[in-house]
Design a protein around this motif. Structure first.
Motif, mmCIF file in Angstrom:
data_model
loop_
_atom_site.group_PDB
_atom_site.id
_atom_site.type_symbol
_atom_site.label_atom_id
_atom_site.label_comp_id
_atom_site.label_asym_id
_atom_site.label_seq_id
_atom_site.Cartn_x
_atom_site.Cartn_y
_atom_site.Cartn_z
ATOM 1 N N SER A 27 23.198 94.920 50.654
ATOM 2 C CA SER A 27 23.679 96.236 51.077
ATOM 3 C C SER A 27 24.929 96.103 51.949
ATOM 4 O O SER A 27 25.817 96.960 51.907
ATOM 5 C CB SER A 27 22.585 96.992 51.829
ATOM 6 N N ILE A 66 27.823 95.795 49.535
ATOM 7 C CA ILE A 66 28.107 97.028 48.803
ATOM 8 C C ILE A 66 28.648 98.114 49.738
ATOM 9 O O ILE A 66 29.654 98.765 49.430
ATOM 10 C CB ILE A 66 26.838 97.523 48.074
ATOM 11 N N GLU A 67 28.003 98.309 50.875
ATOM 12 C CA GLU A 67 28.416 99.369 51.791
ATOM 13 C C GLU A 67 29.819 99.139 52.355
ATOM 14 O O GLU A 67 30.530 100.092 52.683
ATOM 15 C CB GLU A 67 27.397 99.484 52.928
ATOM 16 N N ASN A 68 30.205 97.849 52.456
ATOM 17 C CA ASN A 68 31.535 97.543 52.971
ATOM 18 C C ASN A 68 32.552 97.266 51.859
ATOM 19 O O ASN A 68 33.680 96.840 52.152
ATOM 20 C CB ASN A 68 31.452 96.345 53.914
ATOM 21 N N ASP A 69 32.135 97.525 50.624
ATOM 22 C CA ASP A 69 33.038 97.412 49.474
ATOM 23 C C ASP A 69 33.762 96.057 49.460
ATOM 24 O O ASP A 69 34.993 95.984 49.376
ATOM 25 C CB ASP A 69 34.053 98.553 49.509
ATOM 26 N N LEU A 70 32.984 94.976 49.508
ATOM 27 C CA LEU A 70 33.537 93.648 49.705
ATOM 28 C C LEU A 70 33.837 92.869 48.427
ATOM 29 O O LEU A 70 34.650 91.939 48.453
ATOM 30 C CB LEU A 70 32.568 92.805 50.555
ATOM 31 N N LEU A 71 33.174 93.176 47.336
ATOM 32 C CA LEU A 71 33.202 92.292 46.173
ATOM 33 C C LEU A 71 34.606 92.016 45.650
ATOM 34 O O LEU A 71 34.881 90.916 45.151
ATOM 35 C CB LEU A 71 32.331 92.855 45.049
ATOM 36 N N PHE A 72 35.494 92.966 45.773
ATOM 37 C CA PHE A 72 36.813 92.794 45.172
ATOM 38 C C PHE A 72 37.928 92.633 46.206
ATOM 39 O O PHE A 72 39.109 92.767 45.870
ATOM 40 C CB PHE A 72 37.102 93.960 44.226
ATOM 41 N N ILE A 73 37.569 92.307 47.437
ATOM 42 C CA ILE A 73 38.603 91.998 48.422
ATOM 43 C C ILE A 73 39.289 90.687 48.026
ATOM 44 O O ILE A 73 38.675 89.812 47.423
ATOM 45 C CB ILE A 73 38.027 91.892 49.853
ATOM 46 N N SER A 108 39.241 87.268 43.825
ATOM 47 C CA SER A 108 38.449 88.121 44.712
ATOM 48 C C SER A 108 37.296 87.353 45.333
ATOM 49 O O SER A 108 36.991 86.213 44.939
ATOM 50 C CB SER A 108 37.895 89.309 43.928
ATOM 51 N N GLU A 117 33.899 88.780 36.778
ATOM 52 C CA GLU A 117 33.495 90.197 36.768
ATOM 53 C C GLU A 117 32.528 90.472 35.620
ATOM 54 O O GLU A 117 31.559 91.224 35.782
ATOM 55 C CB GLU A 117 34.732 91.080 36.661
#
Length: 336
Positions: free
Chosen positions: A257, A260-267, A210, A324
């Motif tokens: 932000s 987090i707002e774009n839900d990027l961490l686990f792409i 990720s 993680e």
């Protein structure tokens, strides 16, 4: 958007960053002063002085015998039918006017490498302290003709000094874009070497692919480098300007932000990941004013918080493959 905060906060953040980092570095240097007592006197051998003044095939053959590791691994002897063939090619390079001019310019800009020798000795002492199995390598300088900036193995380090001429110098590596070439100066040599060495100890879980995993990998690499070079400014470790470092801290909440707002961490899409961690003049998906590789910078902050909050030794941090877990236990929050 990132400019909105910069004018108000950058000066305060820059002064605060300088004062806290200097104080922290002084404390670390004082606490770990004993490490430097274990220094081994490692001379740097300037091979360009031998190879670029050789005038006969016999001189090259003598150098091949004297420096067999350099000849085999760096000059890649196996690509030639025999040593005589390699000597013939090097002799033709020495007769090239432009290469001799480049050699002359390197000698003007690096009359000696005394400070590089001191800095590398210090770095090796720190690595040896944290990782007793570390084998101190031989160190050579050379003139690669812009074909190899740094060669690093367990046994040998070779610094291509032609890559590290001043950025305003007329000789520059043509294949590097300006925003990368600007990092190829004298003060970056040791941080680059230490960051490269970190990969030997930076364990990863190949199943974690990720964006977060990549951020933590680079975060561990930079944290390692800062631990080994505690008195080196962050600029030379990550390759940002001091203004960029200050701006990142001033806008850390805004940067975080976005993730987090774009839900990027686990792409896991490699193209998307490269937008945040790959080489680029800017991280345009956040702002044209955000420096490139900002995901690496953010990962560095997360790893810093993890090691501080969990109080783990450096070797334990580097062995930890669970990105993680490091993130969850870091307690990371943007600085206010």
């Amino acid at each position: 958007m990132i400019k909105k905060y910069r004018n108000l906060l950058i000066l305060f953040s820059f002064v605060l960053l300088l004062s806290t980092s200097c104080k922290k570095s002084e404390d670390v240097c004082e606490l770990n002063g004993k490490i430097l007592n274990s220094l081994e006197d490692l001379p740097i051998i300037r091979l360009e002085d031998y190879f670029y003044t050789a005038e006969t095939k016999e001189e090259f053959l003598f150098l091949f015998e004297k420096y067999p590791d350099f000849t085999k691994d760096y000059l890649q002897l196996e690509l030639y039918n025999n040593k005589e063939e390699l000597a013939k090619e090097l002799l033709s390079i020495n007769q090239d006017t432009l290469m001799q001019e480049l050699y002359s310019e390197v000698k003007k800009n690096y009359v000696d490498v005394n400070q590089l020798e001191i800095d590398l000795n210090n770095a090796f002492a720190y690595i040896k302290y944290y990782f007793p199995d570390f084998k101190i390598p031989k160190v050579y300088t050379f003139l690669s003709g812009f074909s190899n900036d740094l060669y690093i193995s367990d046994d040998m380090i070779i610094v291509g000094l032609d890559y590290f001429l001043p950025k305003e110098h007329r000789f520059q590596p043509e294949e590097l874009p300006r925003y990368i070439a600007d990092r190829y100066e004298r003060d970056y040599i040791v941080p680059m070497i230490v960051t490269a060495i970190s990969s030997k100890y930076n364990k990863v879980d190949q199943n974690q692919n990720s964006l977060l995993a990549e951020m933590i990998f680079y975060g561990k690499a930079y944290h390692f480098t800062k631990a080994i070079l505690p008195c080196t400014p962050d600029d030379y470790i990550i390759g940002y300007t001091s203004e960029e470092v200050a701006s990142c801290f001033a806008n850390e909440k805004f940067i975080w932000s976005h993730f987090i707002e774009n839900d990027l961490l686990f792409i896991t899409n490699p193209f998307e990941i490269r937008q945040y961690t790959g080489e680029a003049p800017a991280t345009d998906v956040i702002s044209p004013d955000a420096p490139g590789r900002i995901g690496r910078w953010l990962g560095w902050n997360i790893v810093d918080d993890y090691r501080i909050n969990q109080d783990v030794p450096l070797d334990v941090l580097m062995e930890n493959q669970d990105a993680e877990l490091i993130f969850r236990q870091s307690g990371y929050k943007p600085r206010q």
